[in-house]
Design a protein around this motif. Structure first.
Motif, PDB file in Angstrom:
ATOM      1  N   PRO A 173      46.680  28.936  29.528  1.00 61.30           N
ATOM      2  CA  PRO A 173      46.529  30.327  30.011  1.00 61.30           C
ATOM      3  C   PRO A 173      45.092  30.678  30.375  1.00 61.30           C
ATOM      4  O   PRO A 173      44.870  31.536  31.232  1.00 61.30           O
ATOM      5  N   ASN A 174      44.120  30.058  29.745  1.00 61.94           N
ATOM      6  CA  ASN A 174      42.715  30.358  30.004  1.00 61.94           C
ATOM      7  C   ASN A 174      42.023  29.145  30.624  1.00 61.94           C
ATOM      8  O   ASN A 174      40.922  28.761  30.214  1.00 61.94           O
ATOM      9  N   LEU A 175      42.673  28.536  31.617  1.00 62.26           N
ATOM     10  CA  LEU A 175      42.118  27.333  32.224  1.00 62.26           C
ATOM     11  C   LEU A 175      40.824  27.635  32.963  1.00 62.26           C
ATOM     12  O   LEU A 175      39.856  26.868  32.899  1.00 62.26           O
ATOM     13  N   ASN A 176      40.767  28.766  33.678  1.00 63.15           N
ATOM     14  CA  ASN A 176      39.561  29.103  34.436  1.00 63.15           C
ATOM     15  C   ASN A 176      38.367  29.326  33.502  1.00 63.15           C
ATOM     16  O   ASN A 176      37.235  28.941  33.807  1.00 63.15           O
ATOM     17  N   VAL A 177      38.623  29.938  32.334  1.00 66.15           N
ATOM     18  CA  VAL A 177      37.531  30.176  31.383  1.00 66.15           C
ATOM     19  C   VAL A 177      37.009  28.853  30.831  1.00 66.15           C
ATOM     20  O   VAL A 177      35.788  28.646  30.690  1.00 66.15           O
ATOM     21  N   LEU A 178      37.926  27.942  30.537  1.00 65.54           N
ATOM     22  CA  LEU A 178      37.506  26.648  30.011  1.00 65.54           C
ATOM     23  C   LEU A 178      36.689  25.860  31.040  1.00 65.54           C
ATOM     24  O   LEU A 178      35.695  25.213  30.698  1.00 65.54           O
ATOM     25  N   LEU A 179      37.110  25.915  32.279  1.00 62.93           N
ATOM     26  CA  LEU A 179      36.358  25.210  33.316  1.00 62.93           C
ATOM     27  C   LEU A 179      34.986  25.821  33.516  1.00 62.93           C
ATOM     28  O   LEU A 179      33.996  25.112  33.743  1.00 62.93           O
ATOM     29  N   ALA A 180      34.896  27.154  33.433  1.00 67.41           N
ATOM     30  CA  ALA A 180      33.588  27.808  33.562  1.00 67.41           C
ATOM     31  C   ALA A 180      32.668  27.428  32.411  1.00 67.41           C
ATOM     32  O   ALA A 180      31.466  27.212  32.590  1.00 67.41           O
ATOM     33  N   GLN A 181      33.218  27.356  31.205  1.00 67.25           N
ATOM     34  CA  GLN A 181      32.403  26.951  30.069  1.00 67.25           C
ATOM     35  C   GLN A 181      31.965  25.493  30.181  1.00 67.25           C
ATOM     36  O   GLN A 181      30.854  25.138  29.784  1.00 67.25           O
ATOM     37  N   ALA A 182      32.845  24.653  30.725  1.00 68.57           N
ATOM     38  CA  ALA A 182      32.476  23.240  30.880  1.00 68.57           C
ATOM     39  C   ALA A 182      31.344  23.066  31.880  1.00 68.57           C
ATOM     40  O   ALA A 182      30.476  22.194  31.725  1.00 68.57           O
TER      41      ALA A 182
END
Length: 1025
Positions: free
Chosen positions: A695-704
């Motif tokens: 559900p929070n894939l975009n947030v995880l990619l931004a953090q990566a």
């Protein structure tokens, strides 16, 4: 009196070169003033100049009303200018067009033929549905005009009106048909009618089938080639409806083909025979074969005897249609068709390729492919020569070309011009289709085909660079397959399907990888060849068949940093790990220090190449890169911790090297799968492809992306592998490729050129070496003289090798043979001693595996080639033709217009409603009549079964009646009694006295139920019902 005429305008425009715009603007101002005057001559001259300027490109729509004024002039020369202006400027949306209706009607009713011709000629250009409705009544009488020119123009104009107002044909067809049937009609009028009928015939051929006798008469006795062409086209649409026309048309068409000197009529006769289905007529096979042979021979003459490119093109078109029904006749013209492949006209080449692709078989496939390969190689060498000249002299002035420089450039002009890139791609695609069609059914020599594919990879055009999206979901769906990838895919198909030839395919893949590596090393350009993807797959999947897996792995590692295409990069990563698993996964090899060092260095080199890919924008590449890096790091730790074997202690290699990593790829053998098989795989229950992975894939990619990795200190391995590695092998490029290119001397032999004309030198050398090795022990094979220094047989070579050059022939002992005893002993079985001819060597049986498929997935192998002019494609092209028109008008609605007066058209709602109501009323009358007839027949059957002859009682529907008084009831009784008595008396019974009591009794019973006597033979009674 000083106005400029049109000639003055043209002279002035020519005299003002370089200042035309200003001069034209001044002329437009003058024309604006002149056209607003009252003098009609000045107005007409100004309009004529405006028409000329409008042809040049200047707008004159503002002068529409002035055009209408000049049209209304009583003088012919002024009126003609006005109508010319109307043709040039009036459009369907012109506002003053409705004001011209009365003027057009007036001029159509004029008595002078020249005046009548002006509106007839102008109407097709300015016609609208409302204008057609208004002028139709004035045009129809012109069909009976005394001048043939007026009748001819009227017929053509009526057809143009019918395109925008279909009701025109319904009103004009009787008179047009009358003109056609008139044998004394002027030939020009008849030709115009035939043209109109031909245009309408392919839309509704059924309406013109009754005209076939008259049209056949015009075809035989017409004497007009253009009218004959139109009639042949019309009969081509009528013969499918009436097959008996085939026998009728065959003699005159055959006579025209044999006698006519006009090439246009000759081609139309052949085309009409093809389209009309005469070649495929199964009733008279002998006549069909005769006309087909005649058509093919004439088409061959059109190609050979004429230098006109148009005639060659239409002849190839006809060949493409004949090959569907008579492929054997077209295959006999292979020499002429192959000559068209080398034509200077690119369109003729393409049509010849279409024809060649349709008639290819296992016998002529090598010759056709070699012809195309020579063409492609010549174009490739010419293109490379031009590039070398551009690189050598990038800035050379034309004035400096003198002496040896001019002679060198003159030699460069001798090379054939390079072919267009689109044509080269098309030819390569056709070569692949011809060889692989029907699951390689026409291919006999697969070794030759692999060499052809290797050569095609070298001469294939370089694909254009593409911009790839960082999102893997988008980039994987919008990348088009280039021609080099198609060549590699075919090489992969051969390697997968044909197991016998798999070794040769793997060697070809190894050679292609080496060539791409050498090209990328010599230039700084990235690797864009799509062939690398399937070739790398072959090298990884069949690594155990590679000649040098270490060299191939090193070449792939050198190519990976230069690859831009993410899908190619993904496949190369997989191939690298497969090659590493094959090299390091040998469990039988001893785990000694040399092997430990070599494998450790190889792993660190692979990790060094793959580390930049861990941050690749393409997610698939990033995922595989991270997986393989972590796997190799874990393996490197295991290898470092495993001590090598010594003379005293035996150590096994790490299980990660010998079992874990190889087990990832040593599963089931991969086979080819049909394209439609995947569609039949059922979707697992509970699988939702639309549900997001997280559900929070975009947030995880931004953090990566925001994570900062600590920089590690450089160690000796990092420093070592940042340096350029030494070459692990010598390049496979032969020395002959580095020599100066010599001009090939093309011999004029009648035989075809060999493989040297389209294959590179290294491929030819390898093929010769393989052939010599294969035929080394064959006593019937003549070896090349260069190997032994003279013309010697293999037995002399053996003697010289075994006994040395100093052998004394006279020292060989001679044995005495008794030939008489030998001949006597073998006399009885003389036939057995006869020398039998050597049996031909049986050719190796090659099995091509079929595609794996699921039930219901359709064909697993490609379909046979179908000519582009087959029935389906011809139907599609005909459907497109219905929508397009040279007049830019959609005439498809004419197919639904019937010209038969007995079958009115059903396009209009009001007429359709009236017709439906009339048909319904007629149907109700017919149903009522049939119902009464059935009732009478039923009654006759009942009489025959014993019913009284005086009649039967017909019961009516019960109706509730109000209660009546006694006086009213008595009145009703008397009235009924009289009516019944009268009816009985008229029937001619026994008498009125005897019939009256029965009638009274019948009337009395009708108080509750109304009954009436009905006589069976009374027609009036039946009609009253």
């Amino acid at each position: 009196m000083f106005e400029k005429s049109l000639y003055d305008l043209i002279r002035g425009l020519r005299n003002h070169k370089g200042n035309e715009k200003e001069y034209i603007q001044n002329c437009l101002k003058e024309c604006r003033l002149e056209i607003r005057g009252q003098d009609m001559d000045v107005k007409a001259t100004a309009l004529l100049k405006l028409i000329y300027l409008e042809m040049v490109g200047h707008d004159m729509s503002w002068a529409s009303f002035h055009v209408l004024e000049v049209m209304s002039s009583p003088k012919y020369h002024q009126k003609r200018v006005g109508y010319l202006g109307a043709v040039q400027t009036f459009r369907p949306d012109t506002e003053v067009l409705m004001l011209a209706t009365n003027l057009l009607k007036k001029d159509l009713a004029a008595t002078t033929p020249t005046i009548i011709s002006l509106p007839i000629a102008a109407l097709p250009h300015i016609i609208t549905p409302s204008l057609a409705l208004s002028t139709l009544a004035d045009l129809l009488p012109r069909l009976g005009h005394s001048h043939p020119a007026i009748r001819k123009k009227t017929i053509v104009t009526l057809y143009r009106l019918a395109l925008v107002y279909p009701e025109t044909l319904r009103a004009a067809w009787p008179k047009i048909k009358e003109r056609l049937m008139d044998k004394g009609e002027d030939p020009s009028v008849t030709a115009a009618i035939v043209n109109v009928i031909c245009e309408l015939g392919w839309r509704r051929p059924n309406d013109f089938l009754p005209l076939a006798p008259r049209l056949f008469e015009l075809l035989v006795d017409g004497g007009n080639n253009w009218m004959a062409i139109k009639l042949i086209k019309l009969f081509a649409t009528l013969t499918p409806l009436e097959p008996r026309l085939v026998r009728k048309l065959l003699p005159p068409l055959t006579d025209l083909i044999r006698t006519t000197p006009a090439m246009s009529l000759l081609y139309e006769c052949i085309n009409g025979i093809i389209q009309g289905g005469i070649l495929g007529d199964g009733e008279d096979f002998a006549a069909s074969e005769e006309i087909a042979s005649l058509c093919v021979s004439k088409l061959r003459g059109m190609i050979m005897m004429n230098s006109d490119a148009n005639l060659k093109y239409v002849a190839l078109l006809a060949f493409n249609r004949i090959v569907v029904t008579h492929p054997f006749l077209v295959a006999q013209q292979e020499d002429v068709i192959m000559e068209c492949i080398d034509s200077e006209d690119i369109t003729i080449r393409i049509k010849a390729l279409d024809l060649v692709q349709g008639m290819v078989n296992s016998d002529n496939l090598p010759s056709i492919v070699s012809r195309l390969m020579r063409q492609l190689r010549a174009s490739s060498s010419s293109l490379a020569h031009q590039k070398s000249l551009q690189m050598a002299d990038p800035e050379t002035d034309s004035s400096d070309e003198a002496g040896p420089e001019a002679s060198r450039r003159g030699k460069a002009q001798d090379h054939a011009p390079p072919l267009p890139e689109d044509y080269t791609i098309d030819v390569i695609g056709r070569v692949l289709n011809m060889c692989s069609q029907n699951n390689y059914a026409n291919l006999v020599d697969f070794d030759w085909y692999i060499d052809v594919l290797t050569q095609l990879v070298r001469i294939a055009p370089v694909s254009r660079r593409k911009d790839f999206d960082s999102d893997s979901s988008n980039s994987s769906t919008h990348v088009t397959t280039d021609i080099a990838e198609k060549i590699g895919n075919d090489l992969r198909n051969v390697a997968v399907k044909v197991k016998v030839i798999r070794l040769a395919a793997v060697r070809a893949a190894e050679l292609i990888i080496s060539q791409l590596n050498s090209e990328s090393s010599s230039s700084s350009h990235p690797v864009v060849s799509g062939a690398l993807k399937p070739v790398a797959w072959i090298a990884g999947e069949y690594a155990f068949q590679l000649t040098s897996p270490n060299d191939t792995l090193g070449q792939l590692l050198h190519l990976i940093p230069r690859i831009e295409h993410p899908e190619i990069l993904t496949t190369c990563l997989q191939a690298v790990i497969k090659l590493f698993a094959h090299i390091a996964g040998d469990g039988q090899a001893p785990w000694i220090s040399e092997r430990k060092s070599a494998i450790s260095l190889l792993m660190f080199r692979i990790i060094h190449v793959l580390e930049p890919l861990a941050l690749h924008p393409y997610l698939e590449v990033q995922e595989r890169g991270v997986e393989f890096i972590e796997l190799l790091k874990l393996t490197a730790e295991a290898a470092t911790g495993q001590a090598p074997s010594t003379d005293d202690v035996h150590q096994d290699p790490p299980l990660l090297l010998t079992q874990a990593i190889p087990s990832l790829f040593n599963g089931w053998e991969l086979n080819s799968v049909a394209r439609a098989a995947q569609l039949n795989v059922p979707t697992p229950a509970g699988l939702d492809l639309d549900e997001p992975i997280h559900p929070n894939l975009n947030v995880l990619l931004a953090q990566a992306d925001s994570l900062m990795l600590p920089a590690s200190d450089d160690d000796e391995f990092e420093t070592y592998y940042h340096q350029k590695p030494l070459a692990t092998s010598i390049t496979n490029e032969p020395a002959i490729n580095r020599l100066a290119e010599v001009v090939e001397d093309v011999s004029g032999s009648y035989q075809q050129a060999g493989e040297e004309s389209y294959l590179d030198a290294d491929i030819i050398a390898r093929r010769k070496a393989e052939r010599l090795e294969r035929n080394r022990d064959d006593p019937f094979y003549i070896h090349t003289p260069g190997r032994s220094g003279g013309a010697s047989t293999p037995i002399h070579n053996i003697l010289e090798k075994e006994n040395g050059p100093g052998l004394d022939i006279d020292a060989i002992p001679i044995m005495k043979l008794d030939l008489e005893s030998l001949s006597a002993g073998n006399l009885g079985n003389g036939m057995a001693t006869e020398k039998q001819p050597p049996k031909p060597k049986t050719r190796q049986r090659i099995v091509v595996a079929a595609d794996e498929t699921l039930s219901g997935s359709g064909l697993s192998t490609p379909r046979n080639y179908e000519s582009e002019n087959n029935s389906d494609s011809f139907t599609r092209s005909k459907a497109k033709k219905l929508k397009a028109s040279l007049l830019q008008v959609d005439s498809s609605h004419l197919r639904d217009l019937s010209l038969d007066s007995s079958r009115p058209d059903d396009d209009f709602a009001h007429e359709r409603q009236q017709r439906d109501e009339a048909e319904m009323a007629q149907a109700m009358k017919e149903v009522q009549r049939l119902r009464l007839e059935m009732q009478r027949a039923n009654e006759r059957i009942q009489v025959a079964q014993g019913v009284p002859a005086d009649g039967i009682v017909v019961k009516k529907k019960k109706t509730k009646k109000p209660k009546l008084d006694e006086g009213e009831v008595s009145a009703v009784k008397v009235k009924k009694k009289k009516k019944t008595a009268t009816a009985t008396a008229t029937e001619g019974g026994e008498g009125s006295a005897a019939a009256e009591p029965e009638a009274v009794a019948a009337v009395k019973t009708k108080k509750k139920k109304a009954k009436r006597l009905l006589q069976l033979d009374d027609p009036g009674a039946v009609e009253s019902q």
